[in-house]
Design an enzyme around this catalytic site. Structure first.
Site, PDB file in Angstrom:
ATOM      1  CG  HIS A 159      -8.932 -17.485  28.289  1.00  0.00           C
ATOM      2  ND1 HIS A 159      -8.508 -16.294  27.737  1.00  0.00           N
ATOM      3  CD2 HIS A 159      -8.335 -17.558  29.506  1.00  0.00           C
ATOM      4  CE1 HIS A 159      -7.700 -15.682  28.584  1.00  0.00           C
ATOM      5  NE2 HIS A 159      -7.576 -16.420  29.675  1.00  0.00           N
ATOM      6  CG  ASP A 219      -8.558 -12.831  33.813  1.00  0.00           C
ATOM      7  OD1 ASP A 219      -8.947 -13.615  34.700  1.00  0.00           O
ATOM      8  OD2 ASP A 219      -7.497 -12.991  33.167  1.00  0.00           O
ATOM      9  CG  HIS A 267      -4.530 -14.104  31.296  1.00  0.00           C
ATOM     10  ND1 HIS A 267      -4.777 -14.473  32.608  1.00  0.00           N
ATOM     11  CD2 HIS A 267      -3.210 -14.310  31.081  1.00  0.00           C
ATOM     12  CE1 HIS A 267      -3.648 -14.911  33.157  1.00  0.00           C
ATOM     13  NE2 HIS A 267      -2.677 -14.809  32.255  1.00  0.00           N
ATOM     14  CG  ASP A 291      -5.774 -13.132  36.365  1.00  0.00           C
ATOM     15  OD1 ASP A 291      -6.464 -12.100  36.238  1.00  0.00           O
ATOM     16  OD2 ASP A 291      -5.825 -14.090  35.569  1.00  0.00           O
TER      17      ASP A 291
END
Ligand code: SP5
Ligand code: ZN
Length: 344
Positions: free
Chosen positions: A162, A198, A200, A287
């Site tokens: 991120h 991931d 996200h 995740d």
């Protein structure tokens, strides 16, 4: 597989994050790395300390003024008030849209907001040391691939995907995957692919390479219309300028099942194959696991082996960067299964 583990990761240990206005314990905490270390050691892996300094690479993927801020952020926080040693700084103001981000404010909280995409990336005294050691691991992995090693796994935390050119966000400070990709380019790889699995979307990595054709970015993630990071990761983001066509987002609805996920992985692998990269960097967020406390995909432990197998079949020198994964007690097993599936 060559495994890098940096003990400095434990120095990044903020106490709490904010969830719906309340302080909650950090999901991204040192126990995650402890579980990975224990699991890999139990399976006979040798854990190596990073041996390459990423200092010269960092300014190629992050803005120098952001790096300067991050390196000194904790000292600046303490300079405001010695009593700050026992508290965490959080941003409370951001230069959204019509506001200016070119003028660096003198006020610490204003600068923290300038260099943050959210209030979800708490700092602690050792954040820089931990993040820098993760970037060093990424650089070390790239060097190993250049020297002929087939694959390397970096047990990096804090995660990186991120973190954008000039901001932290989503528990991330330095973009380890971007450092690895850039290091591979500098080491002679003409083309590199980054695959981000991931839960996200890897907004930071996408942003860093968005105008480049040499580094393909492909991501499978929860649909940003409902999932963090919300403001990037949609299917119509294809790259810009020379980078047009070198960004592929494969968002899936929150709650999507395993079959849909592996279909997306197949599409991702097809695109990566077309790119004919000399090396692959995997942003390995775990995740996607069904038991993850903050995410909503449904992968089970054997699915991580299947992921490793599929990536092995791409036939590329591969560097894995650990990203998210917050079911800490299962993180070690799931990481080990990816490695097993790829081939130890
Ligand atoms: C690297 C990575 O995986 N970063 C993820 C950052 C997610 N930040 C938003 C966290 C929102 C937490 N929601 C908690 C829901 C609990 N039921
Ligand atoms: Zn994640």
């Amino acid at each position: 597989m060559l495994v890098f583990f940096n003990d400095e990761q434990a120095l990044h240990a903020p106490v709490h994050e904010i969830f719906r206005g309340e302080r909650v314990p950090c999901f991204e905490n040192p126990s995650r790395a402890d579980f990975v270390r224990t699991s890999l050691l139990a399976r006979g892996h040798v854990l190596r300390a990073p041996l390459v300094d990423s200092a010269a690479l960092l300014p190629k993927v992050h803005a120098p003024r952001y790096l300067d801020f991050l390196r000194t952020a904790w000292a600046q926080w303490l300079a405001l008030d010695a009593a700050n040693a026992g508290t965490q700084p959080f941003p409370s103001v951001w230069p959204v849209r019509t506001l200016r981000s070119d003028v660096e404010p003198v006020n610490f909280t204003a600068r923290l907001g300038l260099y943050s995409m959210d209030n979800g990336s708490p700092l602690s005294p050792g954040t820089w040391a931990a993040a820098k050691a993760g970037a060093d691991a990424a650089a070390s992995a790239a060097q190993a691939l250049r020297a002929g090693t087939r694959a390397a796994f970096c047990a990096t935390r804090p995660p990186g995907h991120h973190a954008g050119p000039d901001f932290m966000g989503g528990y991330c400070f330095l973009n380890n995957a971007a450092v690895a990709a850039q290091a591979l380019r500098d080491g002679g790889a003409a083309r590199v692919a980054v695959l981000d699995v991931d839960y996200h979307h890897g907004n930071g990595t996408q942003a860093i390479f968005y105008d480049r054709a040499d580094v393909l970015f492909v991501s499978i993630h929860g649909d940003p219309r409902t999932e963090y990071p919300f403001y990037l990761g949609h299917a119509d983001e294809c790259g810009v300028g020379e980078g047009d066509g070198f960004n592929l987002n494969l968002p899936l609805a929150a709650g999507s099942g395993v079959a849909a996920w592996f279909e997306a992985l197949e599409a991702a692998c097809q695109r990566i194959g077309q790119h004919r990269p000399d090396a692959l960097v995997v942003s390995l967020g775990l995740d996607t696991f069904a038991g993850d406390p903050i995410s909503r995909f449904q992968l089970q432990p054997p699915d991580f082996e299947r992921l490793g197998e599929r990536l092995q079949r791409l036939g590329l020198p591969t560097a894995f960067m650990l990203e998210g994964g917050y079911a800490a007690a299962e993180l070690g097993e799931n990481a080990a299964r990816v490695i097993d599936g790829f081939g130890r």
